[in-house]
Design a protein around this motif. Structure first.
Motif: not given
Length: 155
Positions: A14-27, A63-67
């Motif tokens: 169903a990729a045509e209906y998914v238009d948004t990515a959520i990316i958590p940023l983890f300190p 997946p969240g991005i740690p930094y």
């Protein structure tokens, strides 16, 4: 949809209906900042998961991005690459979720939308109270998602 095999299988169908990515940023900090950074990471992760459930079918939670604290400027280059790859994959919107106020100073350098929420002390709450607090926070963010979608989609 989450970054797990069963959800990715559903995404591929169903990729045509998914238009948004959520990316958590983890300190991540050690020493004196360890407890605070872990609280921010926990809060942002739980909030991102709740938003994914609210918008299931339209968003994919990456997946969240740690930094390491202090490395935000070098991470921006990596986030630019993420945005490029996501756009090539058909995702028109990128939302970064964080509890690290330092990102507000760098917000203009991001191609995606930054959603900053101060972390709330969840450590002493039972699960029901935690969920109630997180649901309240998610309700505050939901109109921001809708507004950004309208701005960028011209709806």
């Amino acid at each position: 949809m989450k970054w797990i095999s069963t959800d990715i299988e559903m995404y591929l169908k169903a990729a045509e209906y998914v238009d948004t990515a959520i990316i958590p940023l983890f300190p991540v900090a050690f020493g004196d900042g360890m407890k605070e950074s872990s609280a921010k990471t926990e809060f942002s992760g739980l909030l991102s998961g709740l938003l994914e459930r609210q918008f299931r079918g339209r968003v994919i939670l990456l997946p969240g991005i740690p930094y390491l604290n202090g490395s935000e400027d070098s991470l921006i280059l990596q986030l630019e690459e993420w945005e490029k790859v996501l756009a090539e994959g058909g995702l028109k919107h990128v939302f970064y979720i964080t509890s690290d106020i330092g990102w507000k100073q760098r917000e203009s350098r991001l191609g995606g939308s930054l959603l900053w929420m101060p972390s709330l002390p969840l450590e002493h709450m039972d699960e029901a109270s935690k969920m109630s607090v997180l649901e309240d926070q998610a309700k505050q963010l939901m109109p921001l998602f809708a507004r950004k979608w309208e701005e960028l989609d011209g709806v």
